[in-house]
Enzyme design. Structure first.
Site, PDB file in Angstrom:
ATOM      1  N   HIS A 107       0.792  -1.159   0.062  1.00  0.00           N
ATOM      2  CA  HIS A 107       0.026   0.020  -0.086  1.00  0.00           C
ATOM      3  C   HIS A 107       0.742   1.392  -0.073  1.00  0.00           C
ATOM      4  O   HIS A 107       0.275   2.145  -0.022  1.00  0.00           O
ATOM      5  CB  HIS A 107      -0.933   0.023   1.247  1.00  0.00           C
TER       6      HIS A 107
ATOM      7  N   ASP B 118      -2.687 -10.443  -2.651  1.00  0.00           N
ATOM      8  CA  ASP B 118      -3.205 -10.011  -1.157  1.00  0.00           C
ATOM      9  C   ASP B 118      -4.507  -9.810  -1.579  1.00  0.00           C
ATOM     10  O   ASP B 118      -5.246  -9.319  -2.561  1.00  0.00           O
ATOM     11  CB  ASP B 118      -2.291  -8.864  -0.740  1.00  0.00           C
TER      12      ASP B 118
ATOM     13  N   ASP C 164      -4.455 -12.819   3.461  1.00  0.00           N
ATOM     14  CA  ASP C 164      -5.749 -12.543   3.842  1.00  0.00           C
ATOM     15  C   ASP C 164      -6.806 -12.840   3.234  1.00  0.00           C
ATOM     16  O   ASP C 164      -7.755 -12.569   3.678  1.00  0.00           O
ATOM     17  CB  ASP C 164      -5.418 -10.794   4.222  1.00  0.00           C
TER      18      ASP C 164
ATOM     19  N   HIS D 298      -6.492  -7.265  -0.359  1.00  0.00           N
ATOM     20  CA  HIS D 298      -6.439  -5.831  -0.744  1.00  0.00           C
ATOM     21  C   HIS D 298      -5.754  -5.332  -1.827  1.00  0.00           C
ATOM     22  O   HIS D 298      -4.632  -5.903  -1.948  1.00  0.00           O
ATOM     23  CB  HIS D 298      -5.967  -5.002   0.539  1.00  0.00           C
TER      24      HIS D 298
END
Length: 309
Positions: free
Chosen positions: A124, A161, A245, A163
């Site tokens: 991120h 991931d 995740d 996200h």
């Protein structure tokens, strides 16, 4: 041979009470990789990355700002999700150093692939902005190191991931030499990652998944979109932003992968890498916030990497 790289300094990045990105994540990973099936796993300690190496993916001013804001005591809140503690800067430099060492060892032929079990995560972190638990973008730093130091023409980053890796996309949006591929749940933090986001050179490949999707949807996304794009791109190195995740146990998302899905994806990438780039794969830990889900998924990932001959 597979090389596992970590460093105890990564445990010293402290967060607020109840924060999901906690030091216990690495403890759970270490426990899983200390069992009998991993007795032959080669291990190394992450060096400390230089600020110049980090600044290949970020600006020098940004790197210096993170160093300057790191407190002597207590916590500094960068945003609602992202903190700096006294050990955070050292942890982030060791996390970056792990991927530099991994690229060195893989490209110099001393190991076939490598997995970096480090924190804080990175995908991120944009060129000029820390966010989403992330300070420095480890996968991007690895790609820049491979390109700038070793002269590789094409590097692929595959981010599974749950996200979207907005930071990696931001850093390589205008870069034709890096292919960024991502599967991720939408809508979910940080709100980026639509199929229409393709970069200036059509080297951004986003395949959003919907809440409730399971491993079958992930495998279809890989088979139909991700793997063919990687094959066509013909990278000299494949980097994995290996977040776990999307596992069904994870509290921060709503996908339903299991450890076999991560092993399958790892094996598919290894098959591609064997054909395209002499098997060269570097993997770095991103998310994964249920300790059991993280441990079993990462163990399956590493065990599959160890299958390389």
């Amino acid at each position: 041979m597979t090389l596992y790289i970590t460093h105890p300094a990564c445990l010293e990045h402290r967060v607020t009470a109840g924060h999901p990105e906690r030091p216990d994540r690495l403890r759970a990973l270490e426990a899983a990789l200390s069992t009998a099936p991993f007795a032959s796993l080669q291990r190394a300690s992450a060096p400390r990355a230089s600020e110049d190496a980090v600044a290949r993916a970020h600006s020098q001013a940004y790197v210096e700002a993170i160093a300057r804001r790191t407190p002597q005591e207590g916590l500094v809140q960068i945003d609602s999700d992202t903190t700096l503690s006294p050990g955070s800067y050292e942890a982030a430099l060791r996390a970056a150093g792990s991927v530099l060492l991994a690229v060195d060892e893989v490209l110099q032929g001393r190991t076939r692939n490598a997995f970096c079990g480090v924190r804080p995560p990175g995908h991120h972190a944009e060129r000029e902005k820390a966010m989403g638990f992330c300070l420095f973008n480890n996968a991007a730093i690895a790609a820049c190191h491979a390109r700038d130091i070793y002269g590789l023409d094409r590097v692929c980053i595959f981010d599974w991931d749950v996200h979207h890796g907005n930071g990696t996309q931001d850093i390589f949006w205008s870069n034709a030499s890096v292919l960024y591929c991502s599967t991720h749940e939408m809508p979910l933090y940080p709100g980026t990652g639509a199929r229409s986001e393709r970069g200036e050179h059509d080297t951004i490949v986003n395949v959003p998944l919907a809440a409730g999707d399971d491993g079958a949807a992930f495998r279809e996304a890989c088979d139909v979109v991700i793997l063919p794009r990687i094959s066509d791109f013909k990278p000299d190195l494949i980097i994995l932003s290996a977040g776990f995740d999307a596992h069904w146990r994870d509290p921060l998302a709503s996908l339903n992968f299991n450890e076999d899905d991560f092993a399958w994806a790892t094996r598919e990438i290894m098959t591609l890498a064997a054909r395209l780039c002499d098997g060269r794969v570097v993997s770095v830990l991103e998310g994964g916030y249920d300790l059991e889900g993280l441990a079993c998924s990462a163990a399956s990932h590493v065990a599959t990497l160890m299958e390389a001959t």
